[in-house]
Design a protein around this motif. Sequence first.
Motif, PDB file in Angstrom:
ATOM      1  N   ARG A   1      56.458   0.222  10.591  1.00  0.00           N
ATOM      2  CA  ARG A   1      56.947   0.309  11.967  1.00  0.00           C
ATOM      3  C   ARG A   1      56.698  -1.020  12.686  1.00  0.00           C
ATOM      4  O   ARG A   1      55.808  -1.130  13.526  1.00  0.00           O
ATOM      5  CB  ARG A   1      56.223   1.420  12.724  1.00  0.00           C
ATOM      6  N   PRO A   2      57.447  -2.037  12.367  1.00  0.00           N
ATOM      7  CA  PRO A   2      57.193  -3.368  12.950  1.00  0.00           C
ATOM      8  C   PRO A   2      57.314  -3.403  14.473  1.00  0.00           C
ATOM      9  O   PRO A   2      56.773  -4.304  15.117  1.00  0.00           O
ATOM     10  CB  PRO A   2      58.265  -4.245  12.278  1.00  0.00           C
TER      11      PRO A   2
ATOM     12  N   THR B   1      38.898 -11.860  17.468  1.00  0.00           N
ATOM     13  CA  THR B   1      40.185 -12.462  17.110  1.00  0.00           C
ATOM     14  C   THR B   1      41.306 -11.425  17.109  1.00  0.00           C
ATOM     15  O   THR B   1      42.483 -11.799  17.093  1.00  0.00           O
ATOM     16  CB  THR B   1      40.127 -13.122  15.719  1.00  0.00           C
ATOM     17  N   ILE B   2      40.961 -10.144  17.146  1.00  0.00           N
ATOM     18  CA  ILE B   2      41.999  -9.121  17.217  1.00  0.00           C
ATOM     19  C   ILE B   2      42.865  -9.333  18.454  1.00  0.00           C
ATOM     20  O   ILE B   2      44.069  -9.061  18.448  1.00  0.00           O
ATOM     21  CB  ILE B   2      41.383  -7.694  17.228  1.00  0.00           C
ATOM     22  N   TYR B   3      42.291  -9.837  19.535  1.00  0.00           N
ATOM     23  CA  TYR B   3      43.055 -10.040  20.770  1.00  0.00           C
ATOM     24  C   TYR B   3      44.023 -11.214  20.666  1.00  0.00           C
ATOM     25  O   TYR B   3      44.890 -11.378  21.522  1.00  0.00           O
ATOM     26  CB  TYR B   3      42.109 -10.271  21.953  1.00  0.00           C
TER      27      TYR B   3
ATOM     28  N   THR C   1      51.432 -10.638  16.178  1.00  0.00           N
ATOM     29  CA  THR C   1      52.411 -10.122  15.217  1.00  0.00           C
ATOM     30  C   THR C   1      51.800  -8.940  14.477  1.00  0.00           C
ATOM     31  O   THR C   1      50.569  -8.811  14.376  1.00  0.00           O
ATOM     32  CB  THR C   1      52.804 -11.192  14.182  1.00  0.00           C
ATOM     33  N   MET C   2      52.657  -8.097  13.948  1.00  0.00           N
ATOM     34  CA  MET C   2      52.172  -6.961  13.167  1.00  0.00           C
ATOM     35  C   MET C   2      51.439  -7.447  11.924  1.00  0.00           C
ATOM     36  O   MET C   2      50.421  -6.853  11.515  1.00  0.00           O
ATOM     37  CB  MET C   2      53.338  -6.058  12.777  1.00  0.00           C
TER      38      MET C   2
ATOM     39  N   GLN D   1      46.458  -7.828   8.803  1.00  0.00           N
ATOM     40  CA  GLN D   1      45.476  -8.658   8.102  1.00  0.00           C
ATOM     41  C   GLN D   1      44.073  -8.464   8.676  1.00  0.00           C
ATOM     42  O   GLN D   1      43.083  -8.414   7.938  1.00  0.00           O
ATOM     43  CB  GLN D   1      45.887 -10.129   8.181  1.00  0.00           C
ATOM     44  N   TRP D   2      43.993  -8.332  10.026  1.00  0.00           N
ATOM     45  CA  TRP D   2      42.692  -8.106  10.664  1.00  0.00           C
ATOM     46  C   TRP D   2      42.125  -6.758  10.222  1.00  0.00           C
ATOM     47  O   TRP D   2      40.939  -6.642   9.884  1.00  0.00           O
ATOM     48  CB  TRP D   2      42.844  -8.140  12.183  1.00  0.00           C
TER      49      TRP D   2
END
Length: 544
Positions: free
Chosen positions: A356-357, A398-400, A404-405, A410-411
């Motif tokens: 679900r991009p 770094t999540i903030y 991009t999806m 990756q996080w």
Amino acid sequence: MIKLLIADDEALVCIGLQSMLEWDRYNIQIVGVAHNGAQEEQMIDALSPDIVITDIKMPVKTGLQVAEAVRQKRGRLPLFIILTSYEEFEYARSAVEVQAVDYLVKLELTPEILTASILKSIAILEDYKKIETGSDGSPYRSDLQPHREKFFIRLLNNLFENKNQYLLQLKDLGLTLDRPAYLICTCRILGPTSVPPRGEKLVALCTSTVQMAKETLASATDDECHVLSLDLRNFAVILSVPGTDPQEWMPKTGKLLGQMATVSHNYFNVTVIGSIGFAVKDPFHLRDSFLSARRAMPEAVQKQSFVFCSPDDTTEDHPLFDFSGSRQEIRRAFEEMDTQALYAIISRMIDDFDSRPGYLVPAMDAACNVLYMATSLLTDGENMVEQIFNDKPEGYRTIYQQHTMEGIIQWLERFRDGCCELLPSRRQSYKEQLVKSVQAYIRRNLDSKLSLNQVADVFSFSPNYLSHLFSKTAGINFVDYVTETKIAAAKEMMLRGEGRIYEISQRLGYESAFYFSKVFKKVAGMSPREYMQQESGSSEGGGL
């Protein structure tokens, strides 16, 4: 030494109090004398006294108003001894919110009465010192601010299981949030180009900017205001406003935030921009304001200024990923340290988002929820998550920065793999630290009933899990530990002469002295009266 502040608008009273006792005998140092309520509050903030003796009637602010404000900001300390007149005595006694140690009538004040009140205060300070010191001698929760910031992060990420849990933690942290309405502004720090994009200089710059924002906003408004960091470049401002109608608060709020940005630019040559969400009446729903502010942030970036969310923007217009089922599963996985279940749950989320991009905002919300469940549910969880992202200048925050999806996925993959690698080696130590934290909370709140359900809510665990964990790790069940701890505290109070039996029972949260005596006899093998007689070696005991 114990620090004492005296506050009274009558100079003779201040002089009398300073000379009434030989303060050195009690290891007490008088650190200041205030002559009005505003000065008293400023000196408390600046000097951090342990005890304050304050008059009620003073210019600018009353002693009770100061005590109430200080309780909200600083928690249990300083202790307050309230000076009253005959006319004010019952009024002062009824103002239980300030949790004063004593209420003393000025015209009846003698060295003996003051000494008794001071000794009572010293005993309470010693109890707090025991409670707030861990087994290694380190202070426990001496500063509530980090815990309050964590509370707001949980609130913004919808991590409270129910409103009762939210209210219990609100009370435990000394927060009220009782203004007519609240809103959130999400702020971003831009520039300057002279500072590297990572490293110590960036950390120092952004930390200083957030601190400057706190100080500027606090001094520029009488409204309630809370500032918390989201990551190095982003922070949130929670403001109280007079109502939910934007016309009531938009001009003032825009001006206030503009002033904060100007001061930050003048001091640090940074540009602070932001987006302001709509106002909500119930602070429990601040997440809605937070989401509306975040949706307006792209416009703020484009305009390089502060912008308000669209008046028509509501959460219903932006359906989010249904995280409710996953939240319960993740909670159980963290509670039980089940790495296989945790891996499977997060992998399933990743697969959902990969297909679900267009669900960028829901994916960000879900990642933040998982993150703060780890930092909230796991003792020392924040340090563990920092270890997972230790090669990043901004750590797990770094999540903030993900836009991009692919970046969010990756996080999440790194978070999942890191948790599953580190949790097995920490399983037992986590459980022991959690139980120690629960025990410390019990000792801090002996004046409450301390039911299993209430304490489980405070620590965001299910009652069944907490009961099982406590019994297995502490070697005693939860109810017995609470009872034995209260009776041990009662014995100490009796030995120190801190009141009659009914007064001690009230201080320990018992509904009646009769029930307290019954519990005491069951634990100690004798009644409170018999215990006091035995310890004093006299036929005289405390009475009901």
